[in-house]
Design a protein around this motif. Structure first.
Motif, PDB file in Angstrom:
ATOM      1  N   UNK A 196      58.462   9.730  99.871  1.00  0.00           N
ATOM      2  CA  UNK A 196      57.355  10.231 100.694  1.00  0.00           C
ATOM      3  C   UNK A 196      56.830  11.560 100.195  1.00  0.00           C
ATOM      4  N   UNK A 197      57.747  12.376  99.672  1.00  0.00           N
ATOM      5  CA  UNK A 197      57.325  13.676  99.132  1.00  0.00           C
ATOM      6  C   UNK A 197      56.346  13.469  97.979  1.00  0.00           C
ATOM      7  N   UNK A 198      56.625  12.472  97.152  1.00  0.00           N
ATOM      8  CA  UNK A 198      55.715  12.202  96.030  1.00  0.00           C
ATOM      9  C   UNK A 198      54.328  11.832  96.568  1.00  0.00           C
ATOM     10  N   UNK A 199      54.300  10.958  97.572  1.00  0.00           N
ATOM     11  CA  UNK A 199      52.991  10.549  98.119  1.00  0.00           C
ATOM     12  C   UNK A 199      52.251  11.737  98.735  1.00  0.00           C
ATOM     13  N   UNK A 200      52.997  12.573  99.457  1.00  0.00           N
ATOM     14  CA  UNK A 200      52.355  13.734 100.086  1.00  0.00           C
ATOM     15  C   UNK A 200      51.766  14.656  99.018  1.00  0.00           C
ATOM     16  N   UNK A 201      52.444  14.764  97.898  1.00  0.00           N
ATOM     17  CA  UNK A 201      51.937  15.610  96.825  1.00  0.00           C
ATOM     18  C   UNK A 201      50.702  14.975  96.194  1.00  0.00           C
ATOM     19  N   UNK A 202      50.728  13.638  96.058  1.00  0.00           N
ATOM     20  CA  UNK A 202      49.567  12.948  95.486  1.00  0.00           C
ATOM     21  C   UNK A 202      48.334  13.160  96.355  1.00  0.00           C
ATOM     22  N   UNK A 203      48.514  13.175  97.686  1.00  0.00           N
ATOM     23  CA  UNK A 203      47.331  13.341  98.538  1.00  0.00           C
ATOM     24  C   UNK A 203      47.037  14.805  98.848  1.00  0.00           C
ATOM     25  N   UNK A 204      47.797  15.711  98.233  1.00  0.00           N
ATOM     26  CA  UNK A 204      47.435  17.133  98.322  1.00  0.00           C
ATOM     27  C   UNK A 204      47.968  17.849  99.552  1.00  0.00           C
ATOM     28  N   UNK A 205      48.719  17.141 100.396  1.00  0.00           N
ATOM     29  CA  UNK A 205      49.249  17.777 101.605  1.00  0.00           C
ATOM     30  C   UNK A 205      50.389  18.725 101.227  1.00  0.00           C
ATOM     31  N   UNK A 206      51.177  18.319 100.208  1.00  0.00           N
ATOM     32  CA  UNK A 206      52.194  19.217  99.664  1.00  0.00           C
ATOM     33  C   UNK A 206      51.784  19.633  98.260  1.00  0.00           C
ATOM     34  N   UNK A 207      52.193  20.844  97.896  1.00  0.00           N
ATOM     35  CA  UNK A 207      51.819  21.318  96.561  1.00  0.00           C
ATOM     36  C   UNK A 207      52.997  21.174  95.594  1.00  0.00           C
ATOM     37  N   UNK A 208      52.664  20.826  94.367  1.00  0.00           N
ATOM     38  CA  UNK A 208      53.690  20.667  93.349  1.00  0.00           C
ATOM     39  C   UNK A 208      54.187  22.040  92.896  1.00  0.00           C
ATOM     40  N   UNK A 209      55.505  22.131  92.620  1.00  0.00           N
ATOM     41  CA  UNK A 209      56.043  23.370  92.063  1.00  0.00           C
ATOM     42  C   UNK A 209      55.714  23.443  90.580  1.00  0.00           C
ATOM     43  N   UNK A 210      55.816  22.277  89.919  1.00  0.00           N
ATOM     44  CA  UNK A 210      55.384  22.207  88.526  1.00  0.00           C
ATOM     45  C   UNK A 210      55.060  20.767  88.189  1.00  0.00           C
ATOM     46  N   UNK A 211      54.476  20.571  87.013  1.00  0.00           N
ATOM     47  CA  UNK A 211      54.078  19.230  86.620  1.00  0.00           C
ATOM     48  C   UNK A 211      52.599  19.007  86.846  1.00  0.00           C
ATOM     49  N   UNK A 212      52.144  17.807  86.483  1.00  0.00           N
ATOM     50  CA  UNK A 212      50.715  17.544  86.562  1.00  0.00           C
ATOM     51  C   UNK A 212      50.435  16.131  87.072  1.00  0.00           C
ATOM     52  N   UNK A 213      49.375  16.020  87.881  1.00  0.00           N
ATOM     53  CA  UNK A 213      48.931  14.720  88.373  1.00  0.00           C
ATOM     54  C   UNK A 213      47.488  14.524  87.906  1.00  0.00           C
ATOM     55  N   UNK A 214      47.253  13.459  87.168  1.00  0.00           N
ATOM     56  CA  UNK A 214      45.896  13.199  86.683  1.00  0.00           C
ATOM     57  C   UNK A 214      45.430  11.848  87.203  1.00  0.00           C
ATOM     58  N   UNK A 215      44.204  11.815  87.699  1.00  0.00           N
ATOM     59  CA  UNK A 215      43.639  10.572  88.200  1.00  0.00           C
ATOM     60  C   UNK A 215      42.252  10.413  87.598  1.00  0.00           C
TER      61      UNK A 215
END
Lengths: 292, 234
Positions: free
Chosen positions: B41-60
């Motif tokens: 769930x944390x991954x999904x929340x990060x994908x939708x921007x509700x949680x912020x990533x500490x590091x790494x990158x998401x590209x769409x």
């Protein structure tokens, strides 16, 4: 009987002013769970704006009312932006204390700038008394009642039918889910403050006409009474706030009518205590239910 | 289409997601499976921007989503059906759907509403009703319909089977497959690993915030470790 009906009429016009104020309390509480104690002072600013614009530009009632609503709406949004937004993630008590601070700031700021003395509100509407079945109603009372009810209907349409109104309710119900829909909760909260403050500004101009005198501390007691009205109606409930306002206004005038004027404020607080003991969610408040 | 690179997400001092990389190609159904607390769930929340990533990158689709706000991510055409459905109880079914299309133009919203009422006739029937009065399964339909209102290219589903009866689970998964056939790419998170892997093109197994295994749906279904740990087979 005539006395009772007479006081009922007086109570309804005073109550409609409490109702306008209570709506602002309840909407803001519904969306960010903050009792905005500075709300009564926004009403004071509305009254002062009415005083200023009528004396300076000799505008009529309608212009005074609408311009006061615009000014207080902007003021409400600015206060939200500067004072409450930075505290969005802070504990609730922090925002509550800040609200009290904003209230003192507005009251004392106005005293400092314009003096703490009481002023006569310009009487732009010639006072007339209509007698109807033995009851005396002033044209100003009719104006207050009609304006308030009209504004409440407009509010109801905004909240029920417009995109922003539905978003307001969505953010109040579940801010996280609303965020996933792409709803920017800051915009919605700002809109809510604007709407609530505009109603307070309107109430300020109306009370100026009714009581004929304004001063920088005038928002304190009506602010608290409107808060009680919102709690009586069920905090968070818009129709509840309207009903609570009328109940408190009527109660207050009826207490005066039976010769207990000195206790009119106490009576309102007793109602608050009773409601909190007997019916903590208020008349129309909802207790949270969840479906699994 | 979606590329997640070395994603790390923290809750305070706890690393909930550790250096996770995966990707979703256009037209696929990809599933992330794993036990409670694995970080799905944390991954999904990060994908939708509700949680912020500490590091790494998401590209769409060549857009970097890592720092974008939730509303910008919805605009990029990613929608989420959150865990527990999170419909707006107290709003009508129709108002719930309207909120799903909050950022759409009036015309697109109406077109999408017509489409959803056609796909989910039960929602059309109940459009004026308080959403809280719907059954759990109907609420799931509503949550999916609401997410579709923004015409997403990628649909994120968080535990859609949770709390549903077997009949509704089957229905829900049939709808997911149908949406996929109509061109929506799906990222599905499930504890119900078996059902998820059956419809998935590919899957990733997550444990303690890290990806342990990856493969096609079939490979994972037949993998002994997966069978043992997640499918309850000995």
């Amino acid at each position: 009987m005539d006395v009772f009906l007479q006081q009922l009429v007086n109570g309804l016009s005073l109550g409609s002013i409490y109702a306008l104020l209570a709506l602002g309390y309840t909407m803001v509480y519904g969306i960010i769970k903050l009792i905005n104690f500075a709300h009564g002072d926004i009403y004071m600013i509305g009254a002062f704006w009415g005083y200023y614009i009528i004396n300076t530009y000799h505008v009529d009632f309608f212009v005074a009312l609408v311009s006061a609503m615009v000014v207080t709406a902007i003021l409400g949004m600015v206060i939200e932006f500067l004072a409450y937004r930075p505290l969005r993630k802070a504990p609730r008590i922090t925002a509550l204390i800040t609200a009290i601070g904003v209230s003192y700031f507005l009251e004392n700021g106005m005293s400092l700038l314009f003096g703490a003395n009481t002023r006569d509100f310009p009487q732009i509407i010639t006072h007339k008394t209509l007698t109807f079945m033995g009851i005396e109603i002033s044209n100003i009372q009719v104006l207050i009642l009609c304006t308030s009810i009209f504004l409440m209907i407009v509010l109801q349409i905004i909240v029920k039918k417009t995109k922003m109104g539905i978003a307001m309710r969505a953010v109040a119900i579940d801010p996280d889910a609303a965020e996933l829909m792409g709803i920017n909760s800051n915009h919605v909260i700002s809109f809510t403050f604007g709407l609530g403050s505009a109603l307070a500004g309107a109430a300020g101009v109306l009370i100026g006409l009714y009581y004929n005198s304004i001063d920088p501390m005038m928002g304190m007691v009506p602010g608290i009474k409107a808060f009680v009205a919102a709690v009586v109606g069920g905090i968070g409930s818009i129709p509840g706030a309207a009903i609570g306002g009328f109940v408190i206004g009527t109660l207050e005038t009826l207490i005066q009518a039976v010769g207990l004027s000195a206790y009119k404020d106490a009576a309102v607080y007793i109602v608050l205590i009773l409601i909190l003991i007997v019916l903590p969610t208020g008349l129309l408040g909802k207790s949270a239910k969840e479906k699994v | 289409m979606l590329k997640v690179d070395n994603l790390t997400v923290n809750y305070g001092a706890i690393e909930a997601v550790k250096q996770v990389s995966f990707n979703v190609n256009q037209g696929e159904i990809v599933t992330l499976i794993g036990a409670n607390g694995a970080g799905k769930s944390t991954i999904l929340k990060t994908l939708s921007g509700v949680k912020k990533a500490a590091s790494g990158q998401i590209t769409f689709l060549d857009t970097d989503l890592t720092k974008l706000s939730p509303s910008k991510i919805v605009q990029a055409k990613i929608a989420q059906v959150p865990e527990g459905r999170r419909i707006f109880a107290g709003l009508t079914v129709r108002e719930n759907l309207q909120m799903g299309g909050f950022l759409e133009s009036k015309k697109d919203k109406q077109a999408q509403l017509d489409y959803i009422f056609e796909e989910f006739p039960i929602l059309a029937e109940r459009q004026g009703q308080d959403a809280a009065t719907l059954s759990g399964g109907e609420q799931q339909m509503l949550a999916m319909g609401r997410a579709l209102m923004s015409q997403p290219k990628l649909l994120l589903l968080d535990e859609p089977s949770m709390g549903l009866s077997p009949i509704f689970i089957e229905k829900t998964f049939a709808i997911i497959q149908k949406l996929n056939e109509q061109g929506t790419t799906i990222l599905l998170i499930e504890q119900n690993a078996k059902t998820a892997l059956k419809i998935a093109d590919r899957g990733y197994v997550l444990a303690n915030g890290k990806i342990k295994l990856e493969g096609t749906g079939e490979e994972l279904l037949n993998n002994e470790a997966v069978q043992h740990t997640y499918l309850g087979m000995m």
